[in-house]
Design a protein around this motif. Structure first.
Motif, PDB file in Angstrom:
ATOM      1  N   ASN A  20      32.358  55.459 -63.339  1.00 39.85           N
ATOM      2  CA  ASN A  20      32.082  54.218 -62.602  1.00 39.85           C
ATOM      3  C   ASN A  20      32.003  54.421 -61.089  1.00 39.85           C
ATOM      4  O   ASN A  20      31.987  53.458 -60.332  1.00 39.85           O
ATOM      5  CB  ASN A  20      33.158  53.179 -62.933  1.00 39.85           C
ATOM      6  CG  ASN A  20      33.099  52.762 -64.388  1.00 39.85           C
ATOM      7  OD1 ASN A  20      32.014  52.561 -64.945  1.00 39.85           O
ATOM      8  ND2 ASN A  20      34.266  52.663 -65.024  1.00 39.85           N
TER       9      ASN A  20
ATOM     10  N   GLU B 145      30.873  54.793 -57.406  1.00 39.66           N
ATOM     11  CA  GLU B 145      29.780  54.104 -56.718  1.00 39.66           C
ATOM     12  C   GLU B 145      28.648  55.097 -56.443  1.00 39.66           C
ATOM     13  O   GLU B 145      28.875  56.197 -55.939  1.00 39.66           O
ATOM     14  CB  GLU B 145      30.310  53.529 -55.392  1.00 39.66           C
ATOM     15  CG  GLU B 145      29.487  52.362 -54.882  1.00 39.66           C
ATOM     16  CD  GLU B 145      29.131  51.346 -55.989  1.00 39.66           C
ATOM     17  OE1 GLU B 145      27.943  51.065 -56.156  1.00 39.66           O
ATOM     18  OE2 GLU B 145      30.058  50.862 -56.698  1.00 39.66           O
TER      19      GLU B 145
ATOM     20  N   LEU C 171      19.144  46.839 -59.531  1.00 41.36           N
ATOM     21  CA  LEU C 171      20.458  47.472 -59.367  1.00 41.36           C
ATOM     22  C   LEU C 171      20.610  48.114 -57.981  1.00 41.36           C
ATOM     23  O   LEU C 171      21.678  48.578 -57.614  1.00 41.36           O
ATOM     24  CB  LEU C 171      20.655  48.560 -60.430  1.00 41.36           C
ATOM     25  CG  LEU C 171      21.034  48.110 -61.848  1.00 41.36           C
ATOM     26  CD1 LEU C 171      20.874  49.275 -62.810  1.00 41.36           C
ATOM     27  CD2 LEU C 171      22.458  47.576 -61.887  1.00 41.36           C
TER      28      LEU C 171
ATOM     29  N   LYS D 261      25.202  52.420 -65.282  1.00 41.61           N
ATOM     30  CA  LYS D 261      24.746  51.280 -64.486  1.00 41.61           C
ATOM     31  C   LYS D 261      23.622  50.531 -65.207  1.00 41.61           C
ATOM     32  O   LYS D 261      23.626  49.300 -65.304  1.00 41.61           O
ATOM     33  CB  LYS D 261      24.222  51.757 -63.122  1.00 41.61           C
ATOM     34  CG  LYS D 261      25.288  52.242 -62.164  1.00 41.61           C
ATOM     35  CD  LYS D 261      25.734  51.126 -61.231  1.00 41.61           C
ATOM     36  CE  LYS D 261      26.821  51.602 -60.269  1.00 41.61           C
ATOM     37  NZ  LYS D 261      27.879  52.418 -60.867  1.00 41.61           N
TER      38      LYS D 261
ATOM     39  N   LYS E  38      23.379  46.739 -66.825  1.00 40.84           N
ATOM     40  CA  LYS E  38      22.370  45.789 -66.383  1.00 40.84           C
ATOM     41  C   LYS E  38      21.567  45.234 -67.561  1.00 40.84           C
ATOM     42  O   LYS E  38      21.274  44.046 -67.654  1.00 40.84           O
ATOM     43  CB  LYS E  38      21.428  46.490 -65.389  1.00 40.84           C
ATOM     44  CG  LYS E  38      20.305  45.638 -64.849  1.00 40.84           C
ATOM     45  CD  LYS E  38      20.802  44.615 -63.846  1.00 40.84           C
ATOM     46  CE  LYS E  38      19.652  43.726 -63.347  1.00 40.84           C
ATOM     47  NZ  LYS E  38      20.162  42.633 -62.500  1.00 40.84           N
TER      48      LYS E  38
END
Lengths: 485, 474
Positions: A242, A244, A286, A469, A473
């Motif tokens: 996770n 960034e 995103l 990610k 989404k």
């Protein structure tokens, strides 16, 4: 209450808090195995005597999983889905199996595959056709067909696969699940039946990106039994999944994704590629920059032939150990050559024999330069082309296949012209040893389709971070196959 | 017309190592079949080769010793063919980039120096061994995967003598560098021979005939002689076109060669790079380190022994025959012993003794240090040459320090000598003998005392008593 349709962390929690016992999990998984065997013919063997273990803090402890039947399992029938090894019981474990045993993971079945990983359809196993749980008239693709069918049917949260062309990543797309093969050598190949050694990868099929990370964390690592393995102890896939990631640029290849490159596209192909465009738009939302790139079409068109030449050549050599002398049923004949010939003639399917003939042909002295050596050159050119892309972009994102799962009955398939590269481009991931993952991207005609994300070698954390990610989404995870027919 | 033979050799030699070249199975010669085997040696599905670095090191050492060019990277190729002694269906070998190419080595043949060019030397794995009994064949996989170095010469050898001199020379280098025991009795050396005949002043080589799998140097010699005669006779009787490029085998019983297959039947081995063993860089530092471990080689030593120590060509040849002999000899020199005398002792006494017992010189109880004690004692006159040789044997048999025997030998232990002394004494002691025989048994000690007095205590007391007993009571 069912648990085998949940993800690894959820099942682990349930075990830890005593909501479910290991025994119950095994029973549930075995019960589902029998259902899926009935429907999809997904297994070579179901391990009814699978043993309970103590639950530890290891996320995989006490949780059932599936083993593709080309992983050597000590004391357990391992056939490679081939008649040549139909009664072969190995006396040693693949490194991956040893590692999962140490974690307390519980193998509950051996999943069927295209014979020795060759075929890509799931139709060449010695136990018969492997059917798609979404539609039994359709194939799972291959060669990790049984693993894909079982994971998507909710038999367990994950199964082992292997990937030489696209054998994990294409079945994953056809079955609506996640298929991940890490960088070449990150997982030891010791004990994996060889198909084409320079292309063979171990990997995993799951229903979410997190689970792929958890499993590969457990089975990766340098192995003294595989000289091509490397130390990845500084890579923590699940821990960093996770993290960034910002300002990442992705690209897709125009010559593969643009509908205008296909002269008479079917409706299905139109839907598939427009679905892909929708996904790209969401990926942009995103915060990723997604750019269209172009690659010389002649080079791209060479891709399937390069794969065939190299993989068939290596296969014909790799499988020369199958003579029926040391293991496998002894052939009949008056001399050693007749005995070996009889065993191989009877044991291998026609598809494999055809590949052996081609593989031998391209290696012959008078042909080697023209075919085999040239194929290796083009492989290098293609890999360099992708390497160049990776200088600018973090990842390449592409649609998998030309649509959803194809029919087993060939005559029912309407294939658009010029889609060969679209079908086969995942092979580039094996050419370069790139980390590559397929995730579900939606449905075409109620059947799942997938996208593939591929990064440069050693960027396994990155490929999973991006995949996670996008998975979030799209909101497509933990999908259990729902019969459409 | 004058014909000359042109010969090329291929020499396969098993390397000495703890484990096999691609597996952890033991690399050792065994009487029992199938004891040094593993899943890898038997090519069970899913196994992978793991390269033994020590084997690469030894191969590079040999390559350096033969003045070859080294490759930048070590990697391997597959040689594909089906045979029951080849479990994988391919042999891992080196065809594209061997561990050494373009080498040369100076050998001595009939006291003349000759330069032999090495085409290449490559590392590979040995096959299993087959045993055919009646209508069955048995496979022993102990040998499967044993490291093997194959050395290929250019066609630059012109006689059977030269061929064998070359092989002996290479065998010695293997042993000197401790790369291999190079013991043909254990099947560690096998040779292929290529022979062609050409006119003395012709520019092109004649048709090449290969004789495969010859297990001893004497058979190499016989095979070459046989082929030269066979081919010469064909050419001289106008049937030269009957010589075809083919592979033959040597039949030890009849001393002849027999056709195995013609060139048309040659196997296409479909070589390609082994994908499971990554390329391994040969660093400069590694090469330097390996070079520094190569000992002085036999021919260099021989020349030095002749020049520095004045050994004869004959003696020097024997001393360098094995590294252990040469090392023993050099140890003697370093202890300050006379070179010629040391060489003489080694050749006459030591080698005869160890050959009789079939042991190595280093297994011998007499080390150079112990030998020195004996030779020094002889030099000082403390013992005779004859005694020195007797002590040499006694030391070995009793495993005792030579000094103990040398002390003993300052006594008179020679029976005949003692008898002579005792006879002299008894002749002068008529009355005492009469008294003794009349019953004064304590007079026995008187005679012993007389012998001791006469020899100033040097007579061996045990022997003295024995002799006296015989003379007086016998």
């Amino acid at each position: 209450m069912e648990y085998m349709n949940k993800n690894i962390v959820e099942i682990h929690e349930a075990l830890k808090t005593g909501k479910v016992s290991v025994k119950n999990l095994i029973n549930e998984s075995l019960l589902k195995s029998r259902e899926v065997q009935e429907k999809c013919n997904a297994f070579v063997s179901i391990l009814n005597d699978a043993k309970e273990v103590n639950i530890t803090d290891n996320l995989l402890s006490g949780i059932p999983y599936g083993i593709k039947d080309n992983y050597s399992t000590k004391g357990i029938l391992t056939t490679g889905s081939s008649n040549t090894l139909k009664d072969y019981v190995p006396f040693f474990n693949a490194t991956v199996i040893d590692k999962l045993n140490e974690c307390g993971a519980i193998g509950v079945n051996k999943t069927a595959l295209d014979e020795f990983g060759m075929g890509g359809t799931g139709l060449s196993a010695h136990t018969g056709y492997i059917r798609n749980p979404w539609d039994a008239e359709r194939m799972c693709a291959g060669s990790s067909s049984g693993s894909a069918a079982a994971v998507s049917s909710g038999v367990y949260p994950y199964a082992l696969g292997s990937d030489t062309g696209d054998s994990i990543r294409k079945p994953a797309a056809y079955c609506g699940i996640v298929g991940y093969k890490p960088t070449y050598g990150m997982i030891s190949r010791f004990g994996l039946f060889a198909y084409a050694s320079s292309l063979d990868h171990c990997g995993v099929l799951t229903r979410c990106v997190d689970d792929a990370a958890i499993v590969v964390d457990a089975i990766k690592g340098k192995d003294s039994k595989d000289m091509t393995s490397w130390d990845s102890s500084n890579i923590n896939l699940f821990k960093n999944i996770n993290n960034e990631i910002s300002n990442k640029k992705l690209c897709y290849i125009k010559e593969i994704c643009d509908i205008s490159f296909y002269p008479n596209p079917t409706d299905e192909l139109r839907k598939h590629l427009s679905k892909f465009n929708e996904v790209i738009e969401k990926v942009k939302e995103l915060g990723f920059e997604v750019v269209e790139e172009s690659i010389n079409q002649n080079l791209l068109n060479a891709l399937p032939a390069v794969y065939d030449v190299i993989s068939y050549a290596e296969a014909t050599s790799n499988l020369s150990n199958l003579t029926g002398i040391i293991f496998g049923p002894r052939g009949e004949g008056n001399n050693i050559n007749e005995i070996m010939k009889d065993y191989r003639t009877k044991g291998f399917s026609s598809l494999i024999k055809r590949r052996f003939v081609i593989g031998s042909y391209v290696l012959q002295k008078e042909n080697q330069e023209k075919y085999f050596v040239n194929a290796q050159r083009v492989r290098r050119l293609l890999v360099n082309e992708w390497k160049k892309i990776f200088e600018t972009y973090s990842a390449v994102i592409l649609p998998v296949s030309s649509g959803p799962a194809k029919y087993i009955d060939k005559s029912k398939n309407i294939i658009s012209e010029g889609t060969k590269v679209l079908e086969e481009h995942l092979q580039i991931g094996d050419f370069g040893g790139f980390p590559s993952i397929t995730i579900p991207s939606g449905y075409v005609d109620n059947l799942p389709v997938g996208i593939n994300i591929t990064c440069d070698i050693f960027n396994d954390e990155l490929v999973l971070q991006i995949a996670k990610k996008i998975e979030g989404k799209l909101g497509l995870k933990n999908i259990i196959a729902g019969e459409v027919r | 017309m004058a014909l000359k033979a042109v010969i090329g050799l291929e020499m396969h030699c098993e390397l000495k190592s703890n484990s096999k070249v691609f597996s952890s199975s033991k690399n050792s010669y065994e009487k029992d079949a199938n004891v040094n085997i593993s899943a890898i040696d038997l090519a069970f599905p899913g196994v992978l080769p793991v390269l033994n670095k020590e084997c690469v090191r030894k191969s590079l050492m040999m390559s350096i010793a033969l003045n070859c060019s080294l490759p930048e990277y070590i990697y391997f190729d597959r040689k594909n063919y089906y045979y029951p002694d080849l479990p994988k269906g391919y042999q891992i070998t080196q065809s594209h980039d061997p561990v050494g190419v373009d080498g040369e080595v100076i050998i001595e043949c009939n006291k003349e120096e000759r330069k032999i060019k090495i085409h290449d030397i490559h590392l590979e794995e040995d096959t299993a061994s087959l045993d055919h009994v009646f209508d069955s064949s048995f496979i022993d996989y102990n040998r499967a995967g044993v490291p093997l170095l194959e050395l290929v010469t250019e066609p630059c050898i012109y006689s059977a003598d030269e061929a064998v001199a070359f092989l002996e020379h290479i065998k010695r280098i293997y042993q000197y560098c401790d790369i291999s025991d190079a013991d043909s009795k254990k099947g560690q050396i096998r040779c292929d021979v290529n022979v062609s005949m050409m006119e003395e002043d012709a520019k092109e080589l004649g048709t090449r005939v290969e004789v495969k799998n010859i297990n001893s140097f004497s058979s190499v010699y016989d095979a070459i002689v046989y082929e030269i005669n066979r081919q010469s006779e064909l050419i001289n009787s106008g049937r030269g076109d009957e010589i075809v490029q083919e592979t033959r085998r040597f039949d030890e019983e009849s001393g002849t060669t027999k056709r195995m297959r013609s060139k048309e039947d040659a196997i296409d081995y479909k070589y390609f790079v082994e994908p499971n063993i990554p390329k391994y860089k040969v660093s400069k530092e590694w090469v330097e380190e390996i070079s520094s471990c190569i000992p002085e080689l036999p021919l260099d030593r021989k020349k030095r022994y002749i020049k520095e120590y004045g050994l004869s060509d004959y003696d020097a040849n024997i001393i360098i025959k094995e590294k252990d002999y040469a090392d023993y000899f050099e140890k003697c020199i370093s202890l300050g012993m006379d070179a010629k005398e040391s060489a003489n002792w080694i050749i006459v006494n030591i080698l005869a003794y160890i050959n009789k017992l079939d042991i190595g010189i280093n297994d011998l109880f007499i080390t150079p240090e112990k030998l020195k004690v004996i030779i020094d004692a002889k030099k000082k006159g403390a013992i005779s040459s004859k005694q020195a040789k007797e002590i040499f044997v006694k030391v070995i048999e009793d495993k005792k320090d030579p000094i103990e025997y040398i002390k003993d030998n300052s006594q008179i232990s020679d029976k005949e000598e003692l008898i002579k002394i005792i006879d002299d004494i008894l002749l002068k002691s008529e009355s005492q003998i009469e008294a003794y025989k009349a019953g004064r048994s304590n007079l026995f000690d008187y005679f012993v005392g007389q012998v001791m007095k006469n020899t100033r205590g040097k007579a061996n007391p045990v022997m003295t008593k024995e002799i006296l007993n015989e003379k007086l009571n016998g």
